[in-house]
Design a protein around this motif. Sequence first.
Motif, PDB file in Angstrom:
ATOM      1  N   LYS A  94      -2.519  -3.947  18.690  1.00  0.00           N
ATOM      2  CA  LYS A  94      -2.971  -2.655  18.162  1.00  0.00           C
ATOM      3  C   LYS A  94      -1.909  -1.585  18.401  1.00  0.00           C
ATOM      4  O   LYS A  94      -1.624  -0.776  17.508  1.00  0.00           O
ATOM      5  N   GLN A  95      -1.302  -1.573  19.584  1.00  0.00           N
ATOM      6  CA  GLN A  95      -0.257  -0.587  19.898  1.00  0.00           C
ATOM      7  C   GLN A  95       0.967  -0.768  19.000  1.00  0.00           C
ATOM      8  O   GLN A  95       1.547   0.213  18.528  1.00  0.00           O
ATOM      9  N   LYS A  96       1.348  -2.029  18.756  1.00  0.00           N
ATOM     10  CA  LYS A  96       2.491  -2.289  17.884  1.00  0.00           C
ATOM     11  C   LYS A  96       2.219  -1.792  16.468  1.00  0.00           C
ATOM     12  O   LYS A  96       3.093  -1.198  15.833  1.00  0.00           O
ATOM     13  N   LEU A  97       1.008  -2.042  15.972  1.00  0.00           N
ATOM     14  CA  LEU A  97       0.666  -1.569  14.631  1.00  0.00           C
ATOM     15  C   LEU A  97       0.611  -0.048  14.579  1.00  0.00           C
ATOM     16  O   LEU A  97       1.013   0.565  13.591  1.00  0.00           O
ATOM     17  N   SER A  98       0.150   0.558  15.646  1.00  0.00           N
ATOM     18  CA  SER A  98       0.094   2.013  15.703  1.00  0.00           C
ATOM     19  C   SER A  98       1.508   2.607  15.659  1.00  0.00           C
ATOM     20  O   SER A  98       1.762   3.587  14.950  1.00  0.00           O
ATOM     21  N   ARG A  99       2.428   1.999  16.390  1.00  0.00           N
ATOM     22  CA  ARG A  99       3.829   2.458  16.354  1.00  0.00           C
ATOM     23  C   ARG A  99       4.430   2.244  14.964  1.00  0.00           C
ATOM     24  O   ARG A  99       5.156   3.109  14.456  1.00  0.00           O
ATOM     25  N   LEU A 100       4.140   1.097  14.360  1.00  0.00           N
ATOM     26  CA  LEU A 100       4.638   0.812  13.014  1.00  0.00           C
ATOM     27  C   LEU A 100       4.089   1.832  12.019  1.00  0.00           C
ATOM     28  O   LEU A 100       4.812   2.347  11.169  1.00  0.00           O
ATOM     29  N   LYS A 101       2.811   2.141  12.169  1.00  0.00           N
ATOM     30  CA  LYS A 101       2.178   3.136  11.295  1.00  0.00           C
ATOM     31  C   LYS A 101       2.868   4.485  11.446  1.00  0.00           C
ATOM     32  O   LYS A 101       3.149   5.165  10.451  1.00  0.00           O
ATOM     33  N   ASP A 102       3.174   4.872  12.673  1.00  0.00           N
ATOM     34  CA  ASP A 102       3.851   6.149  12.916  1.00  0.00           C
ATOM     35  C   ASP A 102       5.267   6.168  12.339  1.00  0.00           C
ATOM     36  O   ASP A 102       5.757   7.214  11.933  1.00  0.00           O
ATOM     37  N   LYS A 103       5.924   5.013  12.312  1.00  0.00           N
ATOM     38  CA  LYS A 103       7.269   4.929  11.742  1.00  0.00           C
ATOM     39  C   LYS A 103       7.243   4.942  10.217  1.00  0.00           C
ATOM     40  O   LYS A 103       8.044   5.625   9.583  1.00  0.00           O
ATOM     41  N   VAL A 104       6.336   4.144   9.656  1.00  0.00           N
ATOM     42  CA  VAL A 104       6.310   3.969   8.200  1.00  0.00           C
ATOM     43  C   VAL A 104       5.769   5.203   7.490  1.00  0.00           C
ATOM     44  O   VAL A 104       6.369   5.696   6.535  1.00  0.00           O
ATOM     45  N   LEU A 105       4.645   5.694   7.931  1.00  0.00           N
ATOM     46  CA  LEU A 105       4.019   6.856   7.294  1.00  0.00           C
ATOM     47  C   LEU A 105       3.532   7.825   8.374  1.00  0.00           C
ATOM     48  O   LEU A 105       2.338   7.933   8.637  1.00  0.00           O
ATOM     49  N   PRO A 106       4.461   8.551   8.989  1.00  0.00           N
ATOM     50  CA  PRO A 106       4.058   9.455  10.072  1.00  0.00           C
ATOM     51  C   PRO A 106       3.185  10.593   9.562  1.00  0.00           C
ATOM     52  O   PRO A 106       3.425  11.144   8.490  1.00  0.00           O
ATOM     53  N   ASP A 107       2.161  10.909  10.345  1.00  0.00           N
ATOM     54  CA  ASP A 107       1.256  12.028  10.043  1.00  0.00           C
ATOM     55  C   ASP A 107       0.720  11.965   8.618  1.00  0.00           C
ATOM     56  O   ASP A 107       0.571  12.982   7.953  1.00  0.00           O
ATOM     57  N   ARG A 108       0.451  10.790   8.151  1.00  0.00           N
ATOM     58  CA  ARG A 108      -0.012  10.614   6.778  1.00  0.00           C
ATOM     59  C   ARG A 108      -1.409  10.015   6.802  1.00  0.00           C
ATOM     60  O   ARG A 108      -1.654   9.032   7.471  1.00  0.00           O
ATOM     61  N   HIS A 109      -2.324  10.617   6.071  1.00  0.00           N
ATOM     62  CA  HIS A 109      -3.666  10.084   5.945  1.00  0.00           C
ATOM     63  C   HIS A 109      -3.796   9.505   4.545  1.00  0.00           C
ATOM     64  O   HIS A 109      -3.655  10.228   3.559  1.00  0.00           O
ATOM     65  N   LEU A 110      -4.023   8.213   4.470  1.00  0.00           N
ATOM     66  CA  LEU A 110      -4.116   7.532   3.185  1.00  0.00           C
ATOM     67  C   LEU A 110      -5.554   7.509   2.702  1.00  0.00           C
ATOM     68  O   LEU A 110      -6.486   7.383   3.496  1.00  0.00           O
ATOM     69  N   SER A 111      -5.715   7.568   1.403  1.00  0.00           N
ATOM     70  CA  SER A 111      -7.040   7.416   0.814  1.00  0.00           C
ATOM     71  C   SER A 111      -7.297   5.928   0.585  1.00  0.00           C
ATOM     72  O   SER A 111      -6.371   5.108   0.617  1.00  0.00           O
ATOM     73  N   MET A 112      -8.551   5.578   0.337  1.00  0.00           N
ATOM     74  CA  MET A 112      -8.880   4.181   0.035  1.00  0.00           C
ATOM     75  C   MET A 112      -8.112   3.724  -1.200  1.00  0.00           C
ATOM     76  O   MET A 112      -7.618   2.606  -1.256  1.00  0.00           O
ATOM     77  N   GLY A 113      -8.014   4.594  -2.204  1.00  0.00           N
ATOM     78  CA  GLY A 113      -7.289   4.249  -3.427  1.00  0.00           C
ATOM     79  C   GLY A 113      -5.833   3.935  -3.158  1.00  0.00           C
ATOM     80  O   GLY A 113      -5.273   2.980  -3.725  1.00  0.00           O
ATOM     81  N   GLN A 114      -5.198   4.721  -2.290  1.00  0.00           N
ATOM     82  CA  GLN A 114      -3.801   4.462  -1.949  1.00  0.00           C
ATOM     83  C   GLN A 114      -3.653   3.126  -1.228  1.00  0.00           C
ATOM     84  O   GLN A 114      -2.701   2.380  -1.488  1.00  0.00           O
ATOM     85  N   ILE A 115      -4.578   2.826  -0.348  1.00  0.00           N
ATOM     86  CA  ILE A 115      -4.513   1.545   0.352  1.00  0.00           C
ATOM     87  C   ILE A 115      -4.672   0.395  -0.635  1.00  0.00           C
ATOM     88  O   ILE A 115      -3.974  -0.614  -0.544  1.00  0.00           O
ATOM     89  N   MET A 116      -5.561   0.566  -1.613  1.00  0.00           N
ATOM     90  CA  MET A 116      -5.761  -0.480  -2.625  1.00  0.00           C
ATOM     91  C   MET A 116      -4.472  -0.697  -3.434  1.00  0.00           C
ATOM     92  O   MET A 116      -4.111  -1.829  -3.735  1.00  0.00           O
ATOM     93  N   VAL A 117      -3.784   0.397  -3.779  1.00  0.00           N
ATOM     94  CA  VAL A 117      -2.523   0.268  -4.513  1.00  0.00           C
ATOM     95  C   VAL A 117      -1.470  -0.395  -3.633  1.00  0.00           C
ATOM     96  O   VAL A 117      -0.732  -1.271  -4.091  1.00  0.00           O
ATOM     97  N   LEU A 118      -1.408  -0.007  -2.369  1.00  0.00           N
ATOM     98  CA  LEU A 118      -0.440  -0.620  -1.466  1.00  0.00           C
ATOM     99  C   LEU A 118      -0.701  -2.113  -1.279  1.00  0.00           C
ATOM    100  O   LEU A 118       0.234  -2.892  -1.083  1.00  0.00           O
TER     101      LEU A 118
END
Length: 183
Positions: A78-102
């Motif tokens: 979980k910590q590794k994914l949290s760090r990855l999330k902070d690197k890839v899309l810092p301070d970004r809140h994704l919508s469900m639609g964006q996650i579906m596109v990703l």
Amino acid sequence: MEELAEVQHLIEESGWLGPALFILLHLVRPLLFLPVILVCVAGGLLFGFIEGAILSFIGLTLMSFVSYVLIYRFPTFKQKLSRLKDKVLPDRHLSMGQIMVLRIMPFVHFHLLSFYLMEMTDTRKEYMIYSMIGVIAPAVIYTAFGGAIHELPWYGTAILFILLLLVYKVIGKMHNDKMDTIT
């Protein structure tokens, strides 16, 4: 092409074992560093569009469940994914639609998107519902068009990626505009 026909014949003769092994392949795919698109394309080639898409849907759904379990059972993961999330899309809140596109974009980290979904949902049931909805498109698109996408020249792949990026941005702008009107 003769080898593909031989493999298809072997799978037809294997009964339930072929589909079961294919679903298992979806589960071990991250350990083998295989992209989702590759496994789904293989499903379309080996099982045909309908059965391949259904088997990929089942495999990706089970992988979503495994992601949930891994993230909650192993704090280090979980910590590794949290760090990855902070690197890839810092301070970004994704919508469900964006996650579906990703989810449709090739080579986007499956577990990272699962982590985003977990943070957005309140219960495992809600997470699984959104996960199931979110894996329909990649299962169908990659199975049906994965071979075509894979065979596109580099500029065709680039155009497809840019189109998906534009859809992602538009959905994000709509989501942000909606959030601005709420607050």
